[in-house]
Each structure stands twice: as C-alpha cells, then as structure tokens.
Design an enzyme around this catalytic site. Structure first.
Site, PDB file in Angstrom:
ATOM      1  N   GLY A 286       2.193   1.141  10.029  1.00  0.00           N
ATOM      2  CA  GLY A 286       3.146   2.518  10.045  1.00  0.00           C
ATOM      3  C   GLY A 286       1.875   3.511   8.689  1.00  0.00           C
ATOM      4  O   GLY A 286       2.682   4.630   9.085  1.00  0.00           O
TER       5      GLY A 286
ATOM      6  N   GLU B  27      -0.336 -13.009  -1.190  1.00  0.00           N
ATOM      7  CA  GLU B  27       0.775 -12.149   0.040  1.00  0.00           C
ATOM      8  C   GLU B  27       1.298 -13.055   0.484  1.00  0.00           C
ATOM      9  O   GLU B  27       2.269 -12.643   1.276  1.00  0.00           O
ATOM     10  CB  GLU B  27      -0.016 -10.765  -0.036  1.00  0.00           C
ATOM     11  CG  GLU B  27       1.082  -9.568   0.975  1.00  0.00           C
ATOM     12  CD  GLU B  27       0.224  -8.591   1.323  1.00  0.00           C
ATOM     13  OE1 GLU B  27      -0.688  -7.999   0.007  1.00  0.00           O
ATOM     14  OE2 GLU B  27       1.199  -7.853   1.792  1.00  0.00           O
TER      15      GLU B  27
ATOM     16  N   GLY C  17       1.120  -1.045  -0.199  1.00  0.00           N
ATOM     17  CA  GLY C  17       0.316  -0.043  -0.069  1.00  0.00           C
ATOM     18  C   GLY C  17       0.723   1.466   0.380  1.00  0.00           C
ATOM     19  O   GLY C  17       0.343   2.459  -0.142  1.00  0.00           O
TER      20      GLY C  17
ATOM     21  N   LEU D  81       4.593   1.193  -0.038  1.00  0.00           N
ATOM     22  CA  LEU D  81       5.972   0.674  -0.727  1.00  0.00           C
ATOM     23  C   LEU D  81       6.404  -0.291  -1.140  1.00  0.00           C
ATOM     24  O   LEU D  81       5.549  -1.282  -0.875  1.00  0.00           O
ATOM     25  CB  LEU D  81       7.659   0.419   0.458  1.00  0.00           C
ATOM     26  CG  LEU D  81       7.366   1.921   1.805  1.00  0.00           C
ATOM     27  CD1 LEU D  81       8.306   1.685   2.809  1.00  0.00           C
ATOM     28  CD2 LEU D  81       8.275   3.376   0.936  1.00  0.00           C
TER      29      LEU D  81
ATOM     30  N   LYS E 102       8.575  -3.058  -2.786  1.00  0.00           N
ATOM     31  CA  LYS E 102       9.916  -3.715  -2.089  1.00  0.00           C
ATOM     32  C   LYS E 102      10.631  -5.045  -2.929  1.00  0.00           C
ATOM     33  O   LYS E 102       9.651  -6.075  -3.702  1.00  0.00           O
ATOM     34  CB  LYS E 102       9.737  -4.673  -1.033  1.00  0.00           C
ATOM     35  CG  LYS E 102       9.680  -3.505   0.142  1.00  0.00           C
ATOM     36  CD  LYS E 102       8.636  -3.294   0.522  1.00  0.00           C
ATOM     37  CE  LYS E 102       7.553  -4.152   1.495  1.00  0.00           C
ATOM     38  NZ  LYS E 102       6.296  -2.890   1.083  1.00  0.00           N
TER      39      LYS E 102
ATOM     40  N   SER F 227       8.144  -2.730   6.922  1.00  0.00           N
ATOM     41  CA  SER F 227       8.873  -1.356   6.570  1.00  0.00           C
ATOM     42  C   SER F 227       8.869  -0.375   7.427  1.00  0.00           C
ATOM     43  O   SER F 227       9.445   0.530   8.105  1.00  0.00           O
ATOM     44  CB  SER F 227       8.844  -0.778   5.398  1.00  0.00           C
ATOM     45  OG  SER F 227       8.303  -1.788   3.828  1.00  0.00           O
TER      46      SER F 227
ATOM     47  N   TYR G 155       8.851  11.184   6.369  1.00  0.00           N
ATOM     48  CA  TYR G 155       9.310   9.401   7.750  1.00  0.00           C
ATOM     49  C   TYR G 155      10.702   9.427   8.624  1.00  0.00           C
ATOM     50  O   TYR G 155      10.597   9.540   9.397  1.00  0.00           O
ATOM     51  CB  TYR G 155       9.424   8.368   6.724  1.00  0.00           C
ATOM     52  CG  TYR G 155       9.827   6.416   8.030  1.00  0.00           C
ATOM     53  CD1 TYR G 155       8.998   6.317   8.332  1.00  0.00           C
ATOM     54  CD2 TYR G 155      10.313   5.862   7.323  1.00  0.00           C
ATOM     55  CE1 TYR G 155       8.744   5.362   8.645  1.00  0.00           C
ATOM     56  CE2 TYR G 155      11.347   5.036   8.024  1.00  0.00           C
ATOM     57  CZ  TYR G 155       9.685   4.673   9.315  1.00  0.00           C
ATOM     58  OH  TYR G 155      10.377   3.153  10.587  1.00  0.00           O
TER      59      TYR G 155
HETATM   60  P1  ATP Z   1       1.047  -3.317   2.585  1.00  0.00           P
HETATM   61  O1  ATP Z   1       1.672  -4.041   3.040  1.00  0.00           O
HETATM   62  O2  ATP Z   1      -0.313  -3.242   4.344  1.00  0.00           O
HETATM   63  O3  ATP Z   1       0.078  -3.419   1.887  1.00  0.00           O
HETATM   64  P2  ATP Z   1       3.123  -1.442   2.063  1.00  0.00           P
HETATM   65  O4  ATP Z   1       3.287  -3.024   2.517  1.00  0.00           O
HETATM   66  O5  ATP Z   1       3.350  -0.698   1.543  1.00  0.00           O
HETATM   67  O6  ATP Z   1       1.916  -2.429   2.847  1.00  0.00           O
HETATM   68  P3  ATP Z   1       5.471  -1.675   4.561  1.00  0.00           P
HETATM   69  O7  ATP Z   1       6.063  -1.029   3.054  1.00  0.00           O
HETATM   70  O8  ATP Z   1       5.942  -3.080   5.223  1.00  0.00           O
HETATM   71  O9  ATP Z   1       3.974  -1.687   4.335  1.00  0.00           O
HETATM   72  O10 ATP Z   1       5.423  -0.176   5.680  1.00  0.00           O
HETATM   73  C1  ATP Z   1       4.628   1.035   5.270  1.00  0.00           C
HETATM   74  C2  ATP Z   1       5.696   1.079   6.756  1.00  0.00           C
HETATM   75  O11 ATP Z   1       6.900   1.303   6.782  1.00  0.00           O
HETATM   76  C3  ATP Z   1       4.815   3.159   6.255  1.00  0.00           C
HETATM   77  O12 ATP Z   1       3.596   3.333   6.308  1.00  0.00           O
HETATM   78  C4  ATP Z   1       5.754   4.037   6.665  1.00  0.00           C
HETATM   79  O13 ATP Z   1       5.517   4.425   8.332  1.00  0.00           O
HETATM   80  C5  ATP Z   1       7.054   2.873   7.267  1.00  0.00           C
HETATM   81  N1  ATP Z   1       8.081   3.591   6.267  1.00  0.00           N
HETATM   82  C6  ATP Z   1       9.484   3.696   6.138  1.00  0.00           C
HETATM   83  N2  ATP Z   1      10.288   3.674   5.717  1.00  0.00           N
HETATM   84  C7  ATP Z   1       9.223   4.227   4.631  1.00  0.00           C
HETATM   85  C8  ATP Z   1       9.381   5.872   3.946  1.00  0.00           C
HETATM   86  N3  ATP Z   1      10.469   5.833   2.791  1.00  0.00           N
HETATM   87  N4  ATP Z   1       9.329   6.305   3.272  1.00  0.00           N
HETATM   88  C9  ATP Z   1       7.463   6.283   3.492  1.00  0.00           C
HETATM   89  N5  ATP Z   1       7.009   5.114   3.875  1.00  0.00           N
HETATM   90  C10 ATP Z   1       8.223   4.993   4.856  1.00  0.00           C
HETATM   91 MG    MG Z   2       2.890  -5.305   2.904  1.00  0.00          MG
END
Ligand code: ATP
Ligand code: MG
Length: 268
Positions: A123, A71, A9, A11, A13, A227, A139
């Site tokens: 997050g 996932e 949602g 980031l 990866k 993250s 962040y």
């Molecule tokens: P989901 O799995 O819920 O769909 P996601 O896989 O995108 O979301 P993660 O990437 O694990 O989630 O974590 C996102 C969170 O990481 C953000 O909400 C924020 O709190 C944190 N975060 C860490 N680094 C950053 C960055 N550079 N920019 C924005 N958020 C960051």
């Molecule tokens: Mg995720």
C-alpha cells in the site's frame, strides 16, 4: 470497554466492543494523539490490547496499563474469527497475504501460522508511485481516478508480443508492466491510465508471489487482507482475476483490514 488496536505503519485500526458487537474505527498513524483523544472522550474504563509496529509508541502515550500481542498472532486470530463469521472454511490450509504499507505473506494451517515471506511492494508503494506519476496524495481520489484509467495504453500483454500468433501461455497475462514504452512516447498516457497501471503493478506483483508460495505449500486458496484493499475495487478486481488466471482461488474478507485489531481485542 475492551479495545483492540493495530497500530500499523500507515493506519491505526481499532476494534472495540459495544453491546457485544464489534465496532471499528480507523485513524492515521501520523496522528496517534487522535487515538488517545477518541479513547479518553468516549470511554471511562478501558482495557486495551495493542499490536502492530507502532504499538510501543502508542502504549507510551496511553495512560494506564496496556497489553500487547505479537502482530502475526493477532492477525491470524482475527482472520480465523472473521473467516468463521463469514462462513469461509479452508480444509487444506491457505495462504494469507496482508497488503498493508508493505506486504506480509503467511501459510495458515490447523490454526497455526507461519510467516513465509514479505515484499516491499504494498500500500505504501501504491501511495508513493501514485504521487510520482500523478501528484495525487489522497487515497480515495487516487482510487477513483484509477477506475477511469486504461492499462492498455501502458502495460504490455503477452498477446501484444505475439501479435495474433498463438502464445504458449495465456495472452491475457501481463508480459511487462509499464512495458509499452514506444506507445507512451508517441502519446503520453493520462494521469488516470498511469494510476491504473500503478495499481496493476502492485496487484500482479503481490499475486505472483502468493501463487509461488501457494505452490510451495500445496494449497490453492489465497486470502487477501489489508487496508490497501479497502474500498479499492480496482485492486481487488485485479488480484481476483489475476489469481484465477494463474489457477488459484482468491478470497477476500469483509473488514479483513481489522484482523489484527480483532485479534488484539479477542486476546483481552
Ligand atoms: P503495516 O502493517 O505494513 O505496518 P498498516 O497496518 O498501516 O502497515 P494497512 O492499514 O493494512 O497497513 O494498509 C495501509 C495502506 O492502505 C496504505 O498504504 C494505503 O495504500 C491504503 N489506504 C486505505 N485507506 C487509506 C486512507 N484513508 N489513507 C491512507 N491510506 C489508505
Ligand atoms: Mg498492518
């Protein structure tokens, strides 16, 4: 080149193979075109496996065939891989908490995973509440500011209520996050204090749910990934201490936020 992508949602990866080493990259989910650009400028022939909420949208943008993996399956595969590599072994199963945009909590045992529960506190909450209390949106800056903050000006501990009397539970536990209203009204807390308390609220809420789940599944080991824990020593510290204070064993994985991407990569 084999590329595993977990498009979440917030980031994206990426885990890819370079001379048999796994390398990592991160992009913003709002900028999916950057992912495409990076792939097309760096690699000629690619095999891509996608996972995460935004994997379908990303697959449409990618030219050529792609695989997808569910996932939770990708995450547990990646977690197993990293845990092995980092010599973490759980003999009696463990609870996995993925603190992403939201939080997802799983019971893992004998190579199988079951999603137990989720929470909207994660997050995304960190970014959103931080913005509301401080106006900050970046962040890294939020984390750095929060490290200078003092939760004692905002959060009410059990020992604050008992005022020197012996409490029936640890005085160090938070009785009420953001509970020191009269103190705050007497002197408005600083931005840094407010940010530290936001992170405390998130960390303790997630830990509290995990403790309950660990009790239900009769394990004491809780592994935290996502993250939200990346370069976030304040959140990791709070979750580490609070888990121990509640009588369970906390674990963290290096590169844990790439678990989904690694799982996708490994299933090509
Ligand atoms: P989901 O799995 O819920 O769909 P996601 O896989 O995108 O979301 P993660 O990437 O694990 O989630 O974590 C996102 C969170 O990481 C953000 O909400 C924020 O709190 C944190 N975060 C860490 N680094 C950053 C960055 N550079 N920019 C924005 N958020 C960051
Ligand atoms: Mg995720």
């Amino acid at each position: 080149t084999k590329i595993g992508i977990d498009a979440g949602g917030t980031l994206v990866k990426v885990a890819y193979l370079d001379n048999n080493n796994i390398e990592f990259r991160t992009f913003r989910s709002q900028q999916l075109d950057e992912v495409i650009k990076w792939i097309t400028t760096n690699f000629e022939r690619v095999e891509v496996c996608l996972t995460g909420g935004k994997s379908e949208i990303l697959a449409q943008k990618l030219q050529g065939p792609t695989q997808t993996i569910v996932e939770f399956e990708a995450t547990s595969k990646g977690v197993d891989y990293l845990a092995n590599e980092q010599n973490l072994h759980f003999s009696n199963g463990f609870i996995l908490a993925n603190v992403g945009t939201g939080t997802s909590i799983h019971h893992m045992k004998d190579g199988k995973q079951e999603r137990v529960i989720g929470s909207g506190v994660g997050g995304g909450t960190l970014l959103g509440l931080s913005y509301l209390v401080s106006g900050e949106t970046e962040y890294e800056k939020i984390i750095n500011l929060s490290l200078q903050g003092n939760r004692g000006n905002i959060d009410l501990k059990v020992e604050d209520i008992f005022e020197g009397a012996v409490p029936p539970i640890s005085g160090d536990l938070t009785a009420s996050n953001f509970g020191k209203l009269s103190k705050m009204m007497a002197e408005k807390p600083s931005k840094t204090d407010a940010l530290a308390s936001v992170i405390g609220l998130i960390g303790e809420t997630v830990v509290t749910i995990c403790i309950q789940v660990a009790d239900t599944y009769q394990t004491s080991d809780i592994l935290y990934i996502g993250s939200t824990l990346r370069s976030n020593s304040i959140l990791a510290g709070i979750m580490n201490n609070y888990t121990k204070l509640r009588g369970k064993q906390p674990f963290f994985l290096e590169n844990g936020e790439f678990s989904g991407a690694i799982g996708a990569l490994l299933s090509i």
